[in-house]
Scaffold this active site. Structure first.
Site, PDB file in Angstrom:
ATOM      1  N   ASP A 164       0.841  -1.203   0.000  1.00  0.00           N
ATOM      2  CA  ASP A 164       0.000   0.000   0.000  1.00  0.00           C
ATOM      3  C   ASP A 164       0.880   1.259   0.000  1.00  0.00           C
ATOM      4  O   ASP A 164       2.108   1.187   0.089  1.00  0.00           O
ATOM      5  CB  ASP A 164      -0.924  -0.050   1.226  1.00  0.00           C
ATOM      6  CG  ASP A 164      -2.290   0.546   0.933  1.00  0.00           C
ATOM      7  OD1 ASP A 164      -2.391   1.406   0.043  1.00  0.00           O
ATOM      8  OD2 ASP A 164      -3.260   0.161   1.620  1.00  0.00           O
ATOM      9  N   TRP A 188      -3.207   3.440  -5.883  1.00  0.00           N
ATOM     10  CA  TRP A 188      -4.470   4.072  -6.294  1.00  0.00           C
ATOM     11  C   TRP A 188      -4.367   4.876  -7.592  1.00  0.00           C
ATOM     12  O   TRP A 188      -5.109   5.835  -7.795  1.00  0.00           O
ATOM     13  CB  TRP A 188      -5.008   4.973  -5.175  1.00  0.00           C
ATOM     14  CG  TRP A 188      -4.714   4.457  -3.811  1.00  0.00           C
ATOM     15  CD1 TRP A 188      -5.147   3.263  -3.296  1.00  0.00           C
ATOM     16  CD2 TRP A 188      -3.900   5.061  -2.797  1.00  0.00           C
ATOM     17  NE1 TRP A 188      -4.666   3.102  -2.027  1.00  0.00           N
ATOM     18  CE2 TRP A 188      -3.906   4.194  -1.694  1.00  0.00           C
ATOM     19  CE3 TRP A 188      -3.195   6.258  -2.709  1.00  0.00           C
ATOM     20  CZ2 TRP A 188      -3.210   4.478  -0.519  1.00  0.00           C
ATOM     21  CZ3 TRP A 188      -2.500   6.551  -1.552  1.00  0.00           C
ATOM     22  CH2 TRP A 188      -2.516   5.668  -0.476  1.00  0.00           C
ATOM     23  N   GLY A 189      -3.425   4.534  -8.439  1.00  0.00           N
ATOM     24  CA  GLY A 189      -3.310   5.254  -9.716  1.00  0.00           C
ATOM     25  C   GLY A 189      -2.459   6.506  -9.631  1.00  0.00           C
ATOM     26  O   GLY A 189      -2.231   7.168 -10.649  1.00  0.00           O
ATOM     27  N   ASN A 242       0.547   8.983  -9.805  1.00  0.00           N
ATOM     28  CA  ASN A 242       1.736   8.974 -10.674  1.00  0.00           C
ATOM     29  C   ASN A 242       1.619   7.917 -11.777  1.00  0.00           C
ATOM     30  O   ASN A 242       2.615   7.315 -12.168  1.00  0.00           O
ATOM     31  CB  ASN A 242       3.030   8.736  -9.885  1.00  0.00           C
ATOM     32  CG  ASN A 242       3.378   9.901  -9.002  1.00  0.00           C
ATOM     33  OD1 ASN A 242       2.506  10.428  -8.310  1.00  0.00           O
ATOM     34  ND2 ASN A 242       4.620  10.325  -9.005  1.00  0.00           N
ATOM     35  N   ASP A 301     -10.357   3.399  -3.368  1.00  0.00           N
ATOM     36  CA  ASP A 301     -11.126   2.221  -2.955  1.00  0.00           C
ATOM     37  C   ASP A 301     -12.548   2.297  -3.506  1.00  0.00           C
ATOM     38  O   ASP A 301     -13.202   3.337  -3.455  1.00  0.00           O
ATOM     39  CB  ASP A 301     -11.153   2.128  -1.423  1.00  0.00           C
ATOM     40  CG  ASP A 301      -9.747   1.915  -0.863  1.00  0.00           C
ATOM     41  OD1 ASP A 301      -8.796   1.805  -1.657  1.00  0.00           O
ATOM     42  OD2 ASP A 301      -9.621   1.874   0.372  1.00  0.00           O
TER      43      ASP A 301
HETATM   44  C1  GLA Z   1      -5.959   1.440   1.208  1.00  0.00           C
HETATM   45  C2  GLA Z   1      -6.149   0.396   0.107  1.00  0.00           C
HETATM   46  C3  GLA Z   1      -7.234  -0.576   0.519  1.00  0.00           C
HETATM   47  C4  GLA Z   1      -6.922  -1.217   1.847  1.00  0.00           C
HETATM   48  C5  GLA Z   1      -6.717  -0.136   2.866  1.00  0.00           C
HETATM   49  C6  GLA Z   1      -6.237  -0.631   4.195  1.00  0.00           C
HETATM   50  O1  GLA Z   1      -7.032   2.283   1.294  1.00  0.00           O
HETATM   51  O2  GLA Z   1      -6.468   1.025  -1.082  1.00  0.00           O
HETATM   52  O3  GLA Z   1      -7.405  -1.557  -0.490  1.00  0.00           O
HETATM   53  O4  GLA Z   1      -5.786  -2.021   1.731  1.00  0.00           O
HETATM   54  O5  GLA Z   1      -5.742   0.809   2.433  1.00  0.00           O
HETATM   55  O6  GLA Z   1      -6.144   0.454   5.051  1.00  0.00           O
END
Ligand code: GLA
Length: 560
Positions: free
Chosen positions: A172, A212-213, A215, A237
């Site tokens: 993460d 999460w995309g 960069n 998410d």
């Molecule tokens: C981020 C990730 C999620 C999850 C949470 C855990 O938000 O994108 O998929 O792993 O962290 O806190």
């Protein structure tokens, strides 16, 4: 031994009808499939513990998901509370992770891995690339937990994961983001630490990048640090966790959220040969979605060829949800061995969309008719828009109903309900693409790139680019997203990674698995994005490894 002698004698003295070194028919090289499994995050947040994992493992088996191909049990955030011993080894809570049978020690993650493996499944684990993870910066349930990341300990932690027996690791970015680290740099270091752990233990760790995309990971994540398979998240998410009987239990998944993640995940030029855009863990079967929306969600992920990681509580799946998750035709679309992502080929009015990708069976194409508007609407797919010869009929299968419809000429139209989608397999005759031979004099060869004899190549020659050379094909201008078929040779024993740049755009890494020692030709398919070039488009391939050469490429016909 005797058999070996006689075969080699035959090869040295071919009879009149035997071509020396005659290679076999070119073969499609299957892309390694995207992962399938379950993750703890969406339904358990950071309440995860051994008991939950045991129950979900059992439910994955008893529900039939394992038989359908779901294989990973992924433990997400909350498993580790950030403690290390004097040697910086991660320490876990022995109550959260007890011994599961005689002889085991409480507080050893190898216990739960052993249990997951004993069910015939694979185990996934989670960390952050930064110093502290999401459970410090924005805990969902429970107090903030400092030092829940692996920064400064990459080699030690990934070796620990492999030693525990984990098969998959999600990394993460909460800490990385807060510390303003460069994700391309950090994830490359993580990939090297994973490769080191794999070498030391002989144990494979599948790499799941989760930033999460940010960069644009599709520009640097495929094949990062030489990995032969990986996935990277393309968006935030899809839903905040929904944990029953807790303060967040009233949250709901939405179909709008599903569509947002689908849209943000479309980067088809980066998805090929075993590298995948990750649209996030699915919310199929979670509170908030109807059966029709669950089906549409699954259809979108299948068209994307996305990782299929279930987020729902597997103990409480309804029969209809279960049936949606295990539908073999839908899973086959997701896992098609071309490993491609769909492209949008038509949007005659806003929200009325036709998506398609070619499948590995000649003439077969997956098609999604997506109605994002608030009213039912007829949607048409034209054969020539999906690469079929439109002068010939094609059959249509409605995937969710399982009905084989009749044969249609040139187009098929269906009224799709508001906010819904229909998934089809269209089987016809592929329009024949024009091949561009690698050894054609119009191509540009640079540095060490050289034409060489090739028994099995149609022109009798291939072009070797491996070893810092580059080969630039001049092809018809590419003005729309197009699929490109590549016929190549890699006589080595390991896959090599080459680079493709289209009209000077950022290059993408492409994996070229071995094709065999005797001029055997392998075929892979990729997607290229449109460019502005007027006269011709330039597709430039290069490769540092000495083993790669090309026979030809073809741009698949597609009128859009
Ligand atoms: C981020 C990730 C999620 C999850 C949470 C855990 O938000 O994108 O998929 O792993 O962290 O806190």
């Amino acid at each position: 031994m005797l058999a070996l002698v006689s075969i080699s004698a035959l090869a040295q003295a071919p009879g009149p009808n035997l071509r020396p070194n005659a290679a076999s028919t070119p073969r499609q090289i299957p892309a390694s499939p995207p992962p399938m499994g379950w993750s703890s995050w969406n339904s358990f947040s950071n309440t995860i513990d051994s008991n939950i994992v045991v129950q979900q493992t059992k439910a994955l088996v008893s529900s039939g998901l394992k038989d359908a191909g779901y294989e990973y049990i992924n433990i997400d955030e909350g498993w580790w509370l950030g403690k290390r011993d004097a040697n910086s080894n991660m320490i876990v809570d022995p109550h959260q992770w007890p011994a599961l049978r005689a002889g085991e020690t409480a507080g050893d993650m190898a216990n739960i891995v052993r249990f997951i493996h004993s069910a015939g499944l694979k185990a996934g684990i989670y960390t952050d690339a930064g110093e502290s993870g999401c459970s410090f910066y924005g805990p969902d349930l429970g107090p903030p937990m400092a030092h829940t990341g692996s920064e400064g300990h990459y080699e030690q932690d990934f070796l620990q994961f492999a030693n525990w027996g984990f098969d998959y690791v999600k990394v993460d970015w909460c800490g990385g983001s807060r510390e303003n680290l460069d994700p391309a740099v950090q994830y490359a270091a993580v990939a090297r630490a994973i490769a080191r752990a794999e070498t030391i233990t002989g144990h494979r760790l599948y790499f799941s990048i989760c930033n999460w995309g940010n960069n644009s990971p599709w520009t640097w994540a495929p094949g990062i640090s030489g990995v032969t398979a990986d996935i990277w998240r393309t968006s935030g998410d899809i839903v905040a966790p929904i944990v029953a009987n807790t303060p967040n239990g009233s949250r709901r998944a939405t179909f709008a959220g599903v569509l947002t993640n689908f849209d943000q995940g479309i980067h088809p030029h980066a998805q090929h040969t075993g590298y995948y855009n990750d649209l996030d863990m699915m919310v199929v079967g979670m509170p908030g979605l109807s059966d029709a929306q669950n089906r549409a969600h699954m259809s979108l992920w299948a068209m994307s060829g996305a990782p299929l990681i279930v987020g729902a509580d597997l103990r409480t799946l309804t029969e209809s949800t279960r049936a949606i998750l295990v539908n073999p035709d839908v899973l086959a679309v997701d896992h098609d061995s071309l490993g491609l992502q769909a492209i949008k080929v038509d949007e005659p009015q806003p929200g009325i969309q036709v998506w398609t990708k070619p499948l590995s069976t000649a003439g077969a194409h997956a098609v999604l008719l997506l109605n994002r508007t608030a009213t039912p609407a007829p949607i048409s797919v034209r054969w020539n828009a999906i690469g079929l010869d439109s002068t010939l009929p094609a059959t249509v299968k409605d995937v969710w109903s399982g009905r084989e419809l009749r044969s249609y000429s040139s187009t098929y139209t269906l009224t799709v309900p508001a906010g819904d989608a229909t998934l089809l397999i269209v089987r016809g005759t592929d329009a024949i693409p024009m091949p561009y031979e690698a050894a054609a004099p119009t191509n540009q060869l640079a540095a060490a790139a050289t034409p060489q004899p090739c028994n099995s190549c149609r022109s009798g020659r291939s072009v070797k680019v491996g070893g810092e050379g580059s080969l630039t094909f001049l092809v018809q201008p590419i003005h729309q997203s197009s699929f490109v078929r590549i016929r190549y040779l890699n006589p080595g024993e390991i896959p090599v990674i080459g680079q493709l740049s289209v009209d000077g755009q950022l290059p993408t890494n492409i994996l070229f698995p071995p094709t065999g020692p005797d001029d055997d030709i392998g075929i892979i398919t990729i997607e290229v994005e449109p460019s502005q070039s007027e006269q011709s488009s330039k597709l430039s391939f290069s490769c540092a490894s000495p083993n790669l050469s090309f026979e030809s490429i073809s741009v698949l016909p597609d009128a859009h």
